[in-house]
Write an enzyme that holds these catalytic residues in place. Structure first.
Site, PDB file in Angstrom:
ATOM      1  N   LYS A  55       0.829  -1.208   0.000  1.00  0.00           N
ATOM      2  CA  LYS A  55       0.000   0.000   0.000  1.00  0.00           C
ATOM      3  C   LYS A  55       0.868   1.265   0.000  1.00  0.00           C
ATOM      4  O   LYS A  55       0.625   2.199  -0.773  1.00  0.00           O
ATOM      5  CB  LYS A  55      -0.942  -0.019   1.210  1.00  0.00           C
ATOM      6  CG  LYS A  55      -1.942  -1.179   1.195  1.00  0.00           C
ATOM      7  CD  LYS A  55      -2.952  -1.070   2.311  1.00  0.00           C
ATOM      8  CE  LYS A  55      -2.367  -1.297   3.688  1.00  0.00           C
ATOM      9  NZ  LYS A  55      -1.863  -2.677   3.882  1.00  0.00           N
ATOM     10  N   THR A  56       1.877   1.297   0.857  1.00  0.00           N
ATOM     11  CA  THR A  56       2.766   2.459   0.923  1.00  0.00           C
ATOM     12  C   THR A  56       3.557   2.603  -0.372  1.00  0.00           C
ATOM     13  O   THR A  56       3.727   3.718  -0.887  1.00  0.00           O
ATOM     14  CB  THR A  56       3.719   2.335   2.120  1.00  0.00           C
ATOM     15  OG1 THR A  56       2.956   2.204   3.326  1.00  0.00           O
ATOM     16  CG2 THR A  56       4.622   3.554   2.224  1.00  0.00           C
ATOM     17  N   ASP A 100      -1.351   6.723   6.496  1.00  0.00           N
ATOM     18  CA  ASP A 100      -1.377   5.300   6.818  1.00  0.00           C
ATOM     19  C   ASP A 100      -2.289   5.066   8.020  1.00  0.00           C
ATOM     20  O   ASP A 100      -2.433   5.942   8.879  1.00  0.00           O
ATOM     21  CB  ASP A 100       0.046   4.815   7.124  1.00  0.00           C
ATOM     22  CG  ASP A 100       0.178   3.310   7.026  1.00  0.00           C
ATOM     23  OD1 ASP A 100      -0.759   2.660   6.505  1.00  0.00           O
ATOM     24  OD2 ASP A 100       1.206   2.767   7.469  1.00  0.00           O
ATOM     25  N   THR A 149      -5.697  -1.314   7.194  1.00  0.00           N
ATOM     26  CA  THR A 149      -5.805  -2.771   7.273  1.00  0.00           C
ATOM     27  C   THR A 149      -7.181  -3.181   7.788  1.00  0.00           C
ATOM     28  O   THR A 149      -7.511  -4.358   7.811  1.00  0.00           O
ATOM     29  CB  THR A 149      -4.723  -3.335   8.223  1.00  0.00           C
ATOM     30  OG1 THR A 149      -4.839  -2.675   9.497  1.00  0.00           O
ATOM     31  CG2 THR A 149      -3.323  -3.087   7.673  1.00  0.00           C
ATOM     32  N   ARG A 208       6.803  -7.925   1.994  1.00  0.00           N
ATOM     33  CA  ARG A 208       7.610  -7.443   3.113  1.00  0.00           C
ATOM     34  C   ARG A 208       8.332  -8.598   3.799  1.00  0.00           C
ATOM     35  O   ARG A 208       9.520  -8.499   4.132  1.00  0.00           O
ATOM     36  CB  ARG A 208       6.723  -6.702   4.119  1.00  0.00           C
ATOM     37  CG  ARG A 208       7.495  -6.108   5.293  1.00  0.00           C
ATOM     38  CD  ARG A 208       6.552  -5.450   6.281  1.00  0.00           C
ATOM     39  NE  ARG A 208       5.911  -4.272   5.679  1.00  0.00           N
ATOM     40  CZ  ARG A 208       4.848  -3.668   6.215  1.00  0.00           C
ATOM     41  NH1 ARG A 208       4.299  -4.135   7.318  1.00  0.00           N
ATOM     42  NH2 ARG A 208       4.335  -2.593   5.634  1.00  0.00           N
TER      43      ARG A 208
END
Length: 324
Positions: A55-56, A100, A149, A208
């Site tokens: 997402k980032t 975020d 999330t 990640r």
């Protein structure tokens, strides 16, 4: 310093370099092309999905493609309306404000964001009591990108003000493998395709985690002076990290062991499981169980949690009685 620069550059800079999420990438390309053609931003974007899946990274790409700068903040850090005002006054047209965990915005800050998103105006209250007045200030035409999330925790008024709602989902093994090979090339780490595939299988379909395992493999590569990351090196790494062939770690295995052995796979409440693991309930529900549910190892019923036959097979408990 060189390593840090490389670490940052693991994020792709352009949509064409982004691996996976094909529908999301196509939608974003259409959005960016339309903005560039019109010369002004008209919609804001909300990314939602599990942690660690890009997402980032996508927010950085959107800012880069719009030829603007990105300001990164978090819903938990903007505690006062003044914090939001300070951020907005330092932005320019085509910049991106990335928030975020946007569901954690305090209510006053969230409400202050409404006119910004709809009319590119910031309402500031000057004074107190009967003499208080509202001053409306123009803000640059920015793109606000929210990430969460937990979509259900986002208020309906805020959610509806995002023109694009895009779900970022887990990746498949082939996509994760490509991400690993790309990261290894950027970090100048020699790795075999078979080793990249092995890391992919243990990464829980999350970039990640895949990059995290790759970096730990690099540690062994450098310390033990290996020529490349291969199956022999990974065997040692996975033993050290206690990761099995489908990505289960020690806490996952302890959870499965408690249900299968201690409670003979009878339906057990999450509070009892958390107590047996010496963990809090939130850790069990948000960190351990989601992956076990996703791979089909766990059943949640009104009577409690129990393991599936697939989980029992993985644990080599073929004759275990499963109470339905």
């Amino acid at each position: 310093m060189v390593t840090n620069q490389k670490e940052e550059n693991l994020r792709p800079q352009k949509l064409s370099d982004y691996i996976g999420q094909e529908n999301v990438v196509k939608t974003l390309k259409l959005f960016i092309d339309a903005v560039n053609k019109r010369g002004k931003v008209s919609e804001h974007i909300l990314f939602y999905g599990p942690p660690g899946i890009g997402k980032t990274t996508l927010a950085y790409i959107v800012a880069n493609e719009l030829k603007g700068e990105i300001k990164v903040t978090s819903g938990a850090t903007i505690t006062k309306t003044g914090d939001l005002a300070a951020i907005l006054t330092n932005l320019k047209d085509n910049d991106v404000l990335f928030i975020d965990e946007v569901h954690r915005l305090p209510k006053p800050v969230e409400e202050m964001l409404y006119p910004v998103m709809e009319e590119y105006s910031l309402d500031i209250i000057i004074g107190k009591g009967p003499s208080a007045r509202t001053v409306r200030l123009p803000v640059p035409r920015i793109t606000i990108i929210g990430a969460t999330t937990k979509l259900a925790l986002l208020s309906a008024p805020l959610r509806d003000r995002f023109g694009l709602l895009l779900r970022i989902d887990y990746y498949n093994n082939d996509e994760i493998e490509k991400i690993i090979l790309r990261s290894a090339k950027i970090l100048n780490i020699p790795i075999t395709k078979q080793a990249a595939s092995q890391i992919s299988l243990r990464s829980r379909k999350t970039p990640r985690l895949a990059n995290r395992i790759l970096k730990r493999a690099r540690d062994i590569l450098e310390v033990d002076k290996h020529i490349q990351i291969d199956d022999r090196l990974l065997k040692k790494l996975f033993h050290l990290l206690e990761i099995d062939e489908i990505g289960l770690i020690d806490i996952d295995k302890a959870y499965l062991s408690i249900l299968s052995e201690k409670f003979n796979n009878q339906p057990i409440g999450v509070e009892t499981i958390a107590s047996a693991l010496s963990e809090d309930v939130r850790t069990v529900e948000e960190f351990i169980e989601p992956y076990l549910l996703r791979i089909g190892f766990l059943k949640k019923t009104s009577r409690g949690r129990s393991l599936t036959s697939k989980a029992l097979k993985h644990l080599n408990i073929g004759g275990q009685i499963v109470f339905e």
